[in-house]
Design a protein around this motif. Structure first.
Motif, mmCIF file in Angstrom:
data_model
loop_
_atom_site.group_PDB
_atom_site.id
_atom_site.type_symbol
_atom_site.label_atom_id
_atom_site.label_comp_id
_atom_site.label_asym_id
_atom_site.label_seq_id
_atom_site.Cartn_x
_atom_site.Cartn_y
_atom_site.Cartn_z
ATOM 1 N N PHE B 463 0.819 -1.207 0.000
ATOM 2 C CA PHE B 463 0.000 0.000 0.000
ATOM 3 C C PHE B 463 0.852 1.256 0.000
ATOM 4 C CE2 PHE B 463 -2.704 -3.235 1.845
ATOM 5 C CZ PHE B 463 -3.687 -3.210 0.896
ATOM 6 N N LYS B 533 -6.399 7.146 2.338
ATOM 7 C CA LYS B 533 -5.143 6.377 2.384
ATOM 8 C C LYS B 533 -4.840 5.792 3.758
ATOM 9 C CE LYS B 533 -4.837 8.618 -1.524
ATOM 10 N NZ LYS B 533 -5.993 9.461 -1.904
ATOM 11 N N SER B 535 -7.007 4.388 5.687
ATOM 12 C CA SER B 535 -7.920 3.299 6.005
ATOM 13 C C SER B 535 -7.474 2.028 5.301
ATOM 14 C CB SER B 535 -9.340 3.686 5.572
ATOM 15 O OG SER B 535 -10.109 2.514 5.372
ATOM 16 N N PHE B 536 -7.151 1.017 6.078
ATOM 17 C CA PHE B 536 -6.771 -0.254 5.467
ATOM 18 C C PHE B 536 -7.902 -0.767 4.587
ATOM 19 C CE2 PHE B 536 -7.286 -4.882 5.592
ATOM 20 C CZ PHE B 536 -6.132 -5.269 4.937
ATOM 21 N N GLU B 537 -9.121 -0.641 5.098
ATOM 22 C CA GLU B 537 -10.271 -1.176 4.370
ATOM 23 C C GLU B 537 -10.416 -0.511 3.002
ATOM 24 O OE1 GLU B 537 -10.195 -0.491 7.597
ATOM 25 O OE2 GLU B 537 -10.308 -2.586 8.251
ATOM 26 N N MET B 539 -8.081 1.004 1.208
ATOM 27 C CA MET B 539 -6.969 0.618 0.329
ATOM 28 C C MET B 539 -7.112 -0.822 -0.138
ATOM 29 S SD MET B 539 -4.942 3.115 -0.178
ATOM 30 C CE MET B 539 -6.522 3.915 -0.370
ATOM 31 N N ASN B 540 -7.569 -1.658 0.774
ATOM 32 C CA ASN B 540 -7.695 -3.086 0.497
ATOM 33 C C ASN B 540 -8.666 -3.352 -0.658
ATOM 34 O OD1 ASN B 540 -7.115 -5.817 1.073
ATOM 35 N ND2 ASN B 540 -8.960 -6.001 2.338
ATOM 36 N N ARG B 541 -9.654 -2.483 -0.769
ATOM 37 C CA ARG B 541 -10.635 -2.676 -1.838
ATOM 38 C C ARG B 541 -10.022 -2.531 -3.230
ATOM 39 N NH1 ARG B 541 -14.478 -0.618 1.875
ATOM 40 N NH2 ARG B 541 -14.101 1.574 1.413
ATOM 41 N N LEU B 542 -8.825 -1.956 -3.298
ATOM 42 C CA LEU B 542 -8.186 -1.738 -4.601
ATOM 43 C C LEU B 542 -7.251 -2.879 -5.001
ATOM 44 C CD1 LEU B 542 -7.269 2.033 -4.186
ATOM 45 C CD2 LEU B 542 -9.427 1.001 -4.902
ATOM 46 N N GLN B 543 -7.051 -3.840 -4.103
ATOM 47 C CA GLN B 543 -5.977 -4.814 -4.329
ATOM 48 C C GLN B 543 -6.186 -5.644 -5.603
ATOM 49 O OE1 GLN B 543 -5.305 -7.824 -1.326
ATOM 50 N NE2 GLN B 543 -3.096 -7.767 -1.638
ATOM 51 N N GLY B 544 -7.398 -6.059 -5.836
ATOM 52 C CA GLY B 544 -7.658 -6.828 -7.056
ATOM 53 C C GLY B 544 -7.334 -6.012 -8.307
#
Lengths: 647, 647
Positions: B463, B533, B535-537, B539-544
């Motif tokens: 991230f 930026k 918020s882990f949640e 940012m995590n939504r962008l991983q795919g």
């Protein structure tokens, strides 16, 4: 296993679960919950997994010994003559194999060879006298046997086997012979070390006339384990997995056996030396005999399903425990399962594991209906074989893909044998090509879709379906029976309000799956009608379409099973979770074929774009239930056997 | 290998090929044909494959012995200090690993550990004095060593390693310590049995101040193989593959080593006891050190590529020989490779193997340009690392998928160890997660796309890219240099006549790949800018999306390489075949993302429908060249080692 149980109780709606995980397991076990619970309780946990460092010879002896332990615990005893089997025995025979698959897969496959294939051939193809003479010894392991079908030259193409079984009227004996090197029987479990007898498939010849493929029992080793005269035994040696199964080769040089060793339920030579069969047509006889062996294919699918569940249980448990990387928004390092990419690897696979589980329940029911009812329609038999083949394909493909994903999801730890995943991977690999190569079986499934089987097929050649479909098929019909009415109602309701369907509308899922199948099968039938059936090249151009038709058909069948399985649950949290799993299963399949759906105007571009996000959201929601979902897969914590999960 | 060669000659356009297969090989070898040919000629064929039935202990000794044979033949000798390496030495060091991968992969990985990682750490991170002291012994195997980076607690997250390297000013020594069980070094090749020394990565602490990750040489065993005081050695035991590599663990309990064992090219403690580094910024220093180790990642990708080629060579050779089923339109049984489904399994994979080969050539060139030029731009270094990571991901994913497809394409025979495929499968499995987990590396690639690297990143946490991209990225730019002008010209020409583009229009392929990348990266940058930026949640939504961006970027890079590689060929039959392979590679990628292209109006429904048929036609056309295509992959017939191909 031989456990007395009450069929009524076994089919009751689950009500006694003490946790969400238990309730999920009850729901997934479905009508077979009581039988499966009893099986899991009776399964000897101690020594269930093999030390992966064992060499081949040691692994073979360990496997035989462990199989003995399971037989002592009652497993494998329900293979009984098909004609007299009770529904309970038929169910038990399938569940036994499932339960055995919770442990080392070499043991499961050796049980499959011994009980399912060797014992099953006797039970399904033999006469009552042959049952009395051989079956008890086969089930108790006193008589270890091989299932000698595959030859060096021919695997998938069983009708082309070269081994001959020639009747000698003078001595009233059969002469078994391997006329060419390609006729050597190969990859046979129990052949390299332990087998004393083989159920040999070959071309039956009586008085110069060929009667097609039959099966005969042939002793291959004496009591000291030496090959009998005329029998040459070989060892396939080291394999990619299943190291505990002693696969080997058998070559016959004019080996003579008595007349009464031909398994003669569907064809025999009478004392006068003439061939007799209750089935006149040779092709029909061939397919009837093969059909009687459907149990093996059902079991391989089930074993693959259990292997997938074991891998998922290991990987999910690890992903909840293992943490990696920090983020400013979190105080501690982040568990792997919190990452979207990790959720995407594991949660759709869990959803599919549930979907396949519900479908397997329906397959068991179909098996009982057909095999337990001598008066069954030929059509029911065909549908059973189609379903068994289709679920074998789906389950074994799923196992290969899923165990690999799970291995990678556990990083370097996943590669250590002590964590079981590489062992599962190596063992399940061959499931994709044995008991029917998946590509060949997919064609069998499509053949089943395309015909009502009024006509006997010209062959299993992957193109035999052509002639019939061209004549008989007028349009693809999605046929549902029994509980399928529910799905039809859902679809009809959605169609009436098509513009309002959301991603969570079950009727919309069922409709989309149905449309895909209908369109693919219609198109295929049209292409067949237009094609030159005598041209290999013309027919060959349809093969990809044929394989695709099988897949979309099976996806629809599995969705139907899932929907009906949920309907049997009382409204509760478990039902809610299952509904979300079912939606995830459906959306993943739509996402996978998003290109197809758009090509055929079944999905708009904007809706296709939104689909991906919905899958992500569902994965995130279900992530909170990961522990329960895994518990619902029925793999006990103490069965995982993965060192990385200790402490 | 140490072979004198003429760089000019090595880069000449191939002209001496005597067959289509040889010409394809020359083209695919590209500028490195002479070096590769010499390597293949020098590779000792005898004893190149291990008996798969060997137990672990025996396999380890066999592997060490075989590695000695290769060293005697000159392999592994080109790992020289980066600062003084000639282009020829740099090229040779990479080609050596490729050639070694033609044989048993345990040997290749042990060479990778010994020469590439242990020797490479000394060569890349050490001072001239350290080179003089250790390098020759490492390359000759007199000093066997480990590359001790990964810990039980941290693999991908190298910055969080717990091992400490604390300077003791009183004794002018470093104290190496594993403060927790999670700090234990693990999965280290050479640790379980053969290593005498380890290149240990840990947190450097001088006078109470932390200076981040550094690497230090630590003796671990005495001449009799006993663990040295304070060093605890463990054995990872049996693994899913690579059984000949002795992976193990090391735990340090206050182990003291002399000051001059810290590899000190990028950071050292001076005689006065103060820390010094040519790079002030700790983060930049960390990435510089890791960047110096890029060779390992390049080699793993190359090894995976060779493994894929070996599997394809085996499966294609078998598919031409093995026949199954008859058809009225054919007199003899049909070779497997004549079936459409079989062609679909193998020919797109061959096309991709070629594509990846051309890209690997460009990666080698980039490596030489960067490492061979001390004055290189930081941007060039970043691009090299990105390309190395991206091709490592593509090649290792491809190897896993392809070897499995090849195994299944050979049916039961493919499962027998004597036919090599299961061995290849087991060995390459871990390539997907070692030398950088593929999911983590994909994020690294995308980080590379999203930033111009003016800013040093906050971390490799998946991230860290967020902060920078949000500030720096304004729009995605597909940047091409050098030969890339050709591709740009092709795209421009197609755009001018967009309505006329056929499925065979190279400019259309390049345009589609470019559009996909541009759209995906633009969308990602937009989502980053809008996201919270902290918020882990969020940012995590962008991983795919991040992982997808890496894939489409790399697909485009590989296509560019393929196009440019073909351009270097003279017009001839070989060029024609390569053009068709390139088209197949491009269409397969478009087919895979057909849903995406339709969602984003880059492909009409009718064109998407037609695409599948075009792929089938191309497969059929190329099937006629199958033998030549396999020859072009550079695997000699006598190297296949598959028993089923004998006679």
């Amino acid at each position: 296993m031989t456990i007395t149980h009450d069929t009524e109780a076994a089919q009751a709606i689950p009500t006694h679960a003490e946790s969400l995980g238990e309730a999920l397991l009850e729901a997934l076990d479905g009508p077979y919950h009581a039988v499966r619970s009893a099986g899991r309780a009776a399964f000897p946990t101690e020594g269930m997994l093999r030390d992966p460092a064992m060499g081949m010879a040691e692994a073979r002896e360990w496997t035989l010994h462990r199989l003995g332990t399971l037989v002592e615990a009652g497993f494998g005893q329900s293979i009984v003559p098909s004609a007299t089997a009770t529904p309970e025995q038929l169910i038990q025979s399938l569940i036994d194999f499932e339960v055995v698959s919770y442990g080392d897969l070499s043991v499961a496959i050796k049980s499959g060879v011994q009980h399912g294939l060797f014992g099953g051939a006797i039970a399904s193809l033999g006469s009552p006298a042959q049952h009395d003479r051989f079956l008890a010894d086969a089930l108790s392991l006193r008589l270890l046997g091989c299932f000698a079908m595959t030859e060096v030259g021919h695997g998938s193409d069983v009708q082309s086997l070269e081994t001959t079984i020639t009747y000698d009227r003078l001595t009233a004996e059969f002469v078994i012979d391997s006329p060419t090197p390609a006729a050597t029987k190969t990859y046979l479990g129990n052949a390299a070390a332990h087998g004393r007898m083989a159920a040999v498939f070959g071309q039956l010849i009586v008085a110069g006339q060929r009667h097609g493929i039959h099966c005969i029992l042939v002793p291959i080793r004496d009591d000291e384990g030496r090959a009998l005269p005329g029998v040459t035994l070989g060892d396939n040696g080291h394999k990619g997995g299943l190291l505990g199964v002693d696969n080997g080769t058998i070559t016959f040089d004019q080996v003579r056996v008595a007349r009464d060793l031909l398994l003669d339920r569907f064809g025999r030579v009478n004392p006068e030396g003439s061939y007799e069969s209750p089935i006149d047509n040779a092709n029909r006889r061939f397919f009837t005999m093969l059909g009687a062996l459907v149990r093996g294919r059902i079991c391989i699918g089930a074993g693959a399903a259990i292997a997938s569940r074991r891998a998922l249980a290991i990987a999910v448990t690890y992903a909840e425990k293992r943490r990696q990387f920090r983020h400013p928004g979190r105080k501690t390092e982040i568990p792997l399962l919190d990452y979207q990419a990790h959720q995407r690897k594991l949660l759709p696979a869990i959803a599919k594991a549930y979907a396949l589980g519900f479908a397997q329940n329906d397959l068991i029911s179909a098996f009982v209906d057909v095999v337990g009812n001598p008066e069954h329609e030929p059509r029911a038999q065909r549908e059973l074989e189609s379903l068994a083949a289709g679920l074998k394909v789906l389950n074994t493909r799923f196992a290969n893909d899923t165990v690999q994903v799970c291995r990678e999801a556990c990083g370097g730890a996943g590669y250590m044998s002590e964590n079981q995943l590489t062992q599962l991977r190596a063992d399940t690999d061959v499931f994709a090509t044995f008991e029917g190569d998946n590509t060949v079986l997919s064609q069998l499934v499509t053949k089943g879709i395309l015909t009502n089987y009024r006509e006997v097929w010209g062959g299993l050649d992957g193109f035999g379906l052509v002639q019939a479909s061209a004549r008989l098929v007028t349009s693809a019909v999605i046929e549902r029976t029994g509980a399928g009415v529910l799905v039809e109602r859902l679809v009809a309701r959605t169609k009436r309000r098509a513009g309002e369907a959301t991603f969570f509308d079950r009727g919309w899922h069922a409709w989309m799956f149905e449309e895909r199948e209908r369109h693919v099968v219609d198109g295929l039938a049209r292409r067949f009608r237009a094609a030159d059936k005598d041209s290999f090249e013309a027919m060959n151009r349809l093969q990809g379409h044929v394989v695709f038709a099988a897949r979309v058909h099976m996806d629809r069948v599995v969705l139907d099973s899932f929907i009906e399985g949920i309907e049997a649950c009382p409204a509760s949290e478990v039902k809610d979770v299952l509904e979300r799993l079912c939606t995830l299963y459906a959306l993943i399949s739509l996402e996978q074929d998003s290109g197809w759906f758009q090509e055929h105007q079944r999905l708009s571009a904007s809706r296709a774009r939104a689909l991906r996000g919905q899958v992500d959201v569902l994965c995130l929601e279900l992530r909170g239930h990961a522990g329960d979902l895994v518990q619902g897969l029925g793999i006990k914590r103490e069965w995982l056997g993965a060192a990385m999960l200790d402490d």
